[in-house]
Design an enzyme around this catalytic site. Structure first.
Site, PDB file in Angstrom:
ATOM      1  N   ASP A  13     -10.203 -47.639 -16.630  1.00 51.05           N
ATOM      2  CA  ASP A  13     -11.240 -47.941 -15.873  1.00 51.05           C
ATOM      3  C   ASP A  13     -10.993 -49.065 -14.998  1.00 51.05           C
ATOM      4  O   ASP A  13     -10.474 -50.032 -15.412  1.00 51.05           O
ATOM      5  CB  ASP A  13     -12.631 -48.031 -16.732  1.00 51.05           C
ATOM      6  CG  ASP A  13     -13.719 -47.905 -15.955  1.00 51.05           C
ATOM      7  OD1 ASP A  13     -14.285 -48.653 -15.109  1.00 51.05           O
ATOM      8  OD2 ASP A  13     -14.568 -47.198 -16.077  1.00 51.05           O
ATOM      9  N   ASN A  65     -21.779 -39.838 -19.621  1.00 54.76           N
ATOM     10  CA  ASN A  65     -22.901 -40.312 -18.653  1.00 54.76           C
ATOM     11  C   ASN A  65     -23.259 -38.786 -17.821  1.00 54.76           C
ATOM     12  O   ASN A  65     -22.223 -38.271 -17.315  1.00 54.76           O
ATOM     13  CB  ASN A  65     -22.699 -41.324 -17.984  1.00 54.76           C
ATOM     14  CG  ASN A  65     -22.390 -42.802 -18.842  1.00 54.76           C
ATOM     15  OD1 ASN A  65     -22.950 -42.938 -19.675  1.00 54.76           O
ATOM     16  ND2 ASN A  65     -21.667 -43.559 -18.180  1.00 54.76           N
ATOM     17  N   GLY A  71     -26.642 -43.211 -16.391  1.00 58.52           N
ATOM     18  CA  GLY A  71     -25.471 -44.255 -16.094  1.00 58.52           C
ATOM     19  C   GLY A  71     -24.525 -43.676 -15.175  1.00 58.52           C
ATOM     20  O   GLY A  71     -23.434 -44.248 -15.097  1.00 58.52           O
ATOM     21  N   HIS A  76     -17.784 -36.874 -10.967  1.00 61.95           N
ATOM     22  CA  HIS A  76     -16.525 -35.790 -11.392  1.00 61.95           C
ATOM     23  C   HIS A  76     -16.561 -36.139 -13.028  1.00 61.95           C
ATOM     24  O   HIS A  76     -16.584 -37.264 -13.468  1.00 61.95           O
ATOM     25  CB  HIS A  76     -15.435 -36.389 -10.818  1.00 61.95           C
ATOM     26  CG  HIS A  76     -14.249 -35.451 -11.083  1.00 61.95           C
ATOM     27  ND1 HIS A  76     -13.428 -34.741 -10.145  1.00 61.95           N
ATOM     28  CD2 HIS A  76     -13.480 -35.474 -12.248  1.00 61.95           C
ATOM     29  CE1 HIS A  76     -12.495 -33.867 -10.964  1.00 61.95           C
ATOM     30  NE2 HIS A  76     -12.521 -34.294 -12.134  1.00 61.95           N
ATOM     31  N   HIS A  78     -16.053 -36.637 -16.487  1.00 56.51           N
ATOM     32  CA  HIS A  78     -15.068 -37.658 -17.361  1.00 56.51           C
ATOM     33  C   HIS A  78     -15.849 -38.294 -18.565  1.00 56.51           C
ATOM     34  O   HIS A  78     -16.856 -38.173 -18.720  1.00 56.51           O
ATOM     35  CB  HIS A  78     -14.782 -38.740 -16.448  1.00 56.51           C
ATOM     36  CG  HIS A  78     -15.787 -39.833 -15.910  1.00 56.51           C
ATOM     37  ND1 HIS A  78     -16.590 -39.365 -14.943  1.00 56.51           N
ATOM     38  CD2 HIS A  78     -16.130 -40.907 -16.394  1.00 56.51           C
ATOM     39  CE1 HIS A  78     -17.546 -40.238 -14.761  1.00 56.51           C
ATOM     40  NE2 HIS A  78     -17.303 -41.597 -15.557  1.00 56.51           N
ATOM     41  N   HIS A  80     -15.540 -41.489 -21.064  1.00 54.48           N
ATOM     42  CA  HIS A  80     -15.215 -42.838 -21.453  1.00 54.48           C
ATOM     43  C   HIS A  80     -14.641 -43.058 -22.866  1.00 54.48           C
ATOM     44  O   HIS A  80     -15.222 -42.447 -23.874  1.00 54.48           O
ATOM     45  CB  HIS A  80     -16.186 -43.805 -21.401  1.00 54.48           C
ATOM     46  CG  HIS A  80     -16.783 -43.908 -19.914  1.00 54.48           C
ATOM     47  ND1 HIS A  80     -16.449 -44.891 -18.868  1.00 54.48           N
ATOM     48  CD2 HIS A  80     -17.823 -43.023 -19.203  1.00 54.48           C
ATOM     49  CE1 HIS A  80     -17.122 -44.508 -17.820  1.00 54.48           C
ATOM     50  NE2 HIS A  80     -17.740 -43.409 -17.925  1.00 54.48           N
TER      51      HIS A  80
END
Length: 93
Positions: A13, A65, A71, A76, A78, A80
């Site tokens: 990130d 999210n 958030g 796209h 994903h 975390h």
């Protein structure tokens, strides 16, 4: 690039919220994780995130999210991977 295969890429990130903050991104494009309707596809995504997370740290958090109110800032799909805290107060995201 941390990892790549036929279905996923994993990158760091650019604005990390943890000592280890990776994004598991499916190559098949959807805007939000809750737009994935195939249980097998959803399962593979979470299994890949778990596999990569376990390689990075013994303890970790997986986060998805959904939408601006949830958030999500990049539209796209994903997941975390957040890890690497020492157990201090910064681990309370």
């Amino acid at each position: 690039m941390v990892y790549e295969d036929a279905e996923y890429i994993v990158i760091r990130d650019i604005a990390p919220k943890a000592p280890i903050h990776l994004l598991v991104i499916p190559k098949r494009v959807t805007a939000r994780v809750d737009e994935i309707t195939d249980p097998g596809e959803m399962g593979r995504l979470w299994l890949k995130a778990t596999e990569i997370a376990r390689q990075q740290a013994p303890d970790y958090r997986l986060v998805a999210n959904c939408g601006p109110g949830g958030g999500q800032m990049v539209f796209h799909t994903h997941i975390h991977i957040l890890a690497g805290w020492d157990g201090g107060p910064e681990s309370d995201l």
